[in-house]
Design a protein around this motif. Sequence first.
Motif, PDB file in Angstrom:
ATOM      1  N   GLY A  81       0.757  -1.245   0.000  1.00  0.00           N
ATOM      2  CA  GLY A  81       0.000   0.000   0.000  1.00  0.00           C
ATOM      3  C   GLY A  81       0.785   1.292   0.000  1.00  0.00           C
ATOM      4  O   GLY A  81       0.195   2.355  -0.078  1.00  0.00           O
ATOM      5  N   ALA A  82       2.089   1.257   0.098  1.00  0.00           N
ATOM      6  CA  ALA A  82       2.878   2.489   0.061  1.00  0.00           C
ATOM      7  C   ALA A  82       2.951   2.983  -1.379  1.00  0.00           C
ATOM      8  O   ALA A  82       3.505   2.307  -2.240  1.00  0.00           O
ATOM      9  CB  ALA A  82       4.278   2.247   0.612  1.00  0.00           C
ATOM     10  N   CYS A  83       2.358   4.142  -1.654  1.00  0.00           N
ATOM     11  CA  CYS A  83       2.236   4.628  -3.029  1.00  0.00           C
ATOM     12  C   CYS A  83       3.136   5.807  -3.349  1.00  0.00           C
ATOM     13  O   CYS A  83       3.219   6.198  -4.504  1.00  0.00           O
ATOM     14  CB  CYS A  83       0.795   5.068  -3.298  1.00  0.00           C
ATOM     15  SG  CYS A  83      -0.381   3.758  -3.089  1.00  0.00           S
ATOM     16  N   THR A  84       3.760   6.376  -2.356  1.00  0.00           N
ATOM     17  CA  THR A  84       4.579   7.566  -2.569  1.00  0.00           C
ATOM     18  C   THR A  84       5.950   7.349  -1.942  1.00  0.00           C
ATOM     19  O   THR A  84       6.098   6.524  -1.033  1.00  0.00           O
ATOM     20  CB  THR A  84       3.930   8.807  -1.925  1.00  0.00           C
ATOM     21  OG1 THR A  84       3.914   8.632  -0.508  1.00  0.00           O
ATOM     22  CG2 THR A  84       2.520   9.037  -2.446  1.00  0.00           C
ATOM     23  N   PRO A  85       6.943   8.121  -2.382  1.00  0.00           N
ATOM     24  CA  PRO A  85       8.253   8.029  -1.734  1.00  0.00           C
ATOM     25  C   PRO A  85       8.174   8.329  -0.232  1.00  0.00           C
ATOM     26  O   PRO A  85       8.890   7.712   0.559  1.00  0.00           O
ATOM     27  CB  PRO A  85       9.085   9.088  -2.460  1.00  0.00           C
ATOM     28  CG  PRO A  85       8.479   9.137  -3.828  1.00  0.00           C
ATOM     29  CD  PRO A  85       6.998   8.966  -3.586  1.00  0.00           C
ATOM     30  N   ARG A  86       7.291   9.206   0.167  1.00  0.00           N
ATOM     31  CA  ARG A  86       7.135   9.518   1.594  1.00  0.00           C
ATOM     32  C   ARG A  86       6.630   8.296   2.368  1.00  0.00           C
ATOM     33  O   ARG A  86       7.085   8.017   3.473  1.00  0.00           O
ATOM     34  CB  ARG A  86       6.181  10.691   1.781  1.00  0.00           C
ATOM     35  CG  ARG A  86       6.027  11.086   3.232  1.00  0.00           C
ATOM     36  CD  ARG A  86       5.222  12.319   3.388  1.00  0.00           C
ATOM     37  NE  ARG A  86       6.065  13.440   2.980  1.00  0.00           N
ATOM     38  CZ  ARG A  86       5.697  14.692   3.002  1.00  0.00           C
ATOM     39  NH1 ARG A  86       4.497  15.023   3.387  1.00  0.00           N
ATOM     40  NH2 ARG A  86       6.518  15.643   2.615  1.00  0.00           N
ATOM     41  N   ALA A 110       9.439   5.905   2.663  1.00  0.00           N
ATOM     42  CA  ALA A 110      10.346   6.383   3.702  1.00  0.00           C
ATOM     43  C   ALA A 110       9.824   6.044   5.091  1.00  0.00           C
ATOM     44  O   ALA A 110      10.587   5.651   5.976  1.00  0.00           O
ATOM     45  CB  ALA A 110      10.547   7.893   3.572  1.00  0.00           C
ATOM     46  N   SER A 111       8.524   6.167   5.293  1.00  0.00           N
ATOM     47  CA  SER A 111       7.932   5.816   6.584  1.00  0.00           C
ATOM     48  C   SER A 111       8.081   4.329   6.874  1.00  0.00           C
ATOM     49  O   SER A 111       8.264   3.930   8.015  1.00  0.00           O
ATOM     50  CB  SER A 111       6.448   6.175   6.613  1.00  0.00           C
ATOM     51  OG  SER A 111       6.276   7.565   6.634  1.00  0.00           O
ATOM     52  N   ALA A 112       8.011   3.529   5.833  1.00  0.00           N
ATOM     53  CA  ALA A 112       8.077   2.083   5.998  1.00  0.00           C
ATOM     54  C   ALA A 112       9.493   1.574   6.245  1.00  0.00           C
ATOM     55  O   ALA A 112       9.691   0.639   7.009  1.00  0.00           O
ATOM     56  CB  ALA A 112       7.481   1.393   4.779  1.00  0.00           C
ATOM     57  N   CYS A 113      10.506   2.199   5.589  1.00  0.00           N
ATOM     58  CA  CYS A 113      11.853   1.610   5.673  1.00  0.00           C
ATOM     59  C   CYS A 113      12.996   2.621   5.724  1.00  0.00           C
ATOM     60  O   CYS A 113      14.147   2.221   5.645  1.00  0.00           O
ATOM     61  CB  CYS A 113      12.066   0.669   4.499  1.00  0.00           C
ATOM     62  SG  CYS A 113      12.026   1.481   2.881  1.00  0.00           S
ATOM     63  N   LYS A 114      12.703   3.900   5.807  1.00  0.00           N
ATOM     64  CA  LYS A 114      13.695   4.988   5.884  1.00  0.00           C
ATOM     65  C   LYS A 114      14.362   5.331   4.557  1.00  0.00           C
ATOM     66  O   LYS A 114      15.136   6.276   4.487  1.00  0.00           O
ATOM     67  CB  LYS A 114      14.780   4.699   6.916  1.00  0.00           C
ATOM     68  CG  LYS A 114      14.321   4.685   8.339  1.00  0.00           C
ATOM     69  CD  LYS A 114      15.535   4.562   9.241  1.00  0.00           C
ATOM     70  CE  LYS A 114      15.150   4.586  10.696  1.00  0.00           C
ATOM     71  NZ  LYS A 114      16.347   4.484  11.544  1.00  0.00           N
ATOM     72  N   ALA A 115      14.102   4.577   3.499  1.00  0.00           N
ATOM     73  CA  ALA A 115      14.734   4.884   2.210  1.00  0.00           C
ATOM     74  C   ALA A 115      14.360   6.291   1.776  1.00  0.00           C
ATOM     75  O   ALA A 115      13.204   6.677   1.820  1.00  0.00           O
ATOM     76  CB  ALA A 115      14.289   3.881   1.151  1.00  0.00           C
ATOM     77  N   GLY A 129       0.042   2.488   7.727  1.00  0.00           N
ATOM     78  CA  GLY A 129       1.105   2.786   8.682  1.00  0.00           C
ATOM     79  C   GLY A 129       0.638   3.538   9.900  1.00  0.00           C
ATOM     80  O   GLY A 129      -0.277   3.127  10.599  1.00  0.00           O
ATOM     81  N   ALA A 130       1.280   4.680  10.165  1.00  0.00           N
ATOM     82  CA  ALA A 130       0.976   5.486  11.337  1.00  0.00           C
ATOM     83  C   ALA A 130      -0.455   5.997  11.306  1.00  0.00           C
ATOM     84  O   ALA A 130      -1.079   6.178  12.351  1.00  0.00           O
ATOM     85  CB  ALA A 130       1.951   6.652  11.448  1.00  0.00           C
ATOM     86  N   GLU A 131      -0.990   6.219  10.101  1.00  0.00           N
ATOM     87  CA  GLU A 131      -2.368   6.689   9.988  1.00  0.00           C
ATOM     88  C   GLU A 131      -3.336   5.666  10.568  1.00  0.00           C
ATOM     89  O   GLU A 131      -4.344   6.015  11.157  1.00  0.00           O
ATOM     90  CB  GLU A 131      -2.739   6.923   8.520  1.00  0.00           C
ATOM     91  CG  GLU A 131      -1.936   7.984   7.850  1.00  0.00           C
ATOM     92  CD  GLU A 131      -2.152   7.982   6.339  1.00  0.00           C
ATOM     93  OE1 GLU A 131      -1.601   8.895   5.702  1.00  0.00           O
ATOM     94  OE2 GLU A 131      -2.838   7.114   5.817  1.00  0.00           O
ATOM     95  N   ALA A 132      -3.034   4.389  10.424  1.00  0.00           N
ATOM     96  CA  ALA A 132      -3.910   3.333  10.922  1.00  0.00           C
ATOM     97  C   ALA A 132      -3.899   3.300  12.442  1.00  0.00           C
ATOM     98  O   ALA A 132      -4.874   2.889  13.061  1.00  0.00           O
ATOM     99  CB  ALA A 132      -3.476   1.982  10.370  1.00  0.00           C
ATOM    100  N   ASP A 133      -2.784   3.730  13.050  1.00  0.00           N
ATOM    101  CA  ASP A 133      -2.667   3.711  14.498  1.00  0.00           C
ATOM    102  C   ASP A 133      -3.270   4.942  15.155  1.00  0.00           C
ATOM    103  O   ASP A 133      -3.501   4.957  16.350  1.00  0.00           O
ATOM    104  CB  ASP A 133      -1.196   3.603  14.912  1.00  0.00           C
ATOM    105  CG  ASP A 133      -0.574   2.303  14.408  1.00  0.00           C
ATOM    106  OD1 ASP A 133      -1.328   1.318  14.246  1.00  0.00           O
ATOM    107  OD2 ASP A 133       0.636   2.286  14.173  1.00  0.00           O
ATOM    108  N   ALA A 134      -3.484   5.982  14.368  1.00  0.00           N
ATOM    109  CA  ALA A 134      -4.006   7.229  14.926  1.00  0.00           C
ATOM    110  C   ALA A 134      -5.484   7.072  15.246  1.00  0.00           C
ATOM    111  O   ALA A 134      -6.265   6.583  14.457  1.00  0.00           O
ATOM    112  CB  ALA A 134      -3.805   8.374  13.934  1.00  0.00           C
TER     113      ALA A 134
END
Length: 84
Positions: free
Chosen positions: A21-26, A29-34, A69-74
């Motif tokens: 589900g990660a669709c953007t570079p941001r 980055a949230s998923a793996c720091k790349a 990601g973090a949005e799901a935890d908010a």
Amino acid sequence: MYVCSCFGITEQQVRDHADTGACTPRQIASACKAGTDCGGCVRRIQSLLGRGDCPRRELIDSGAPEPLGAEADAVVPAALSEAA
């Protein structure tokens, strides 16, 4: 092949994050720091993500986005959601 040499992230890892589900570079980055250190890999990440092959985009287009990601935890407190 490595995409991000700063954090040792491979093309396959970027594809795996995109598949979840990660669709953007941001979001990558949230998923793996790349892309968060020198930034030299951001364009390569963008090219790996491509355009339009994102399950999250399809969900958004259909009007039913799912948090990632973090949005799901908010959790939005009831008082805030009622005020909006």
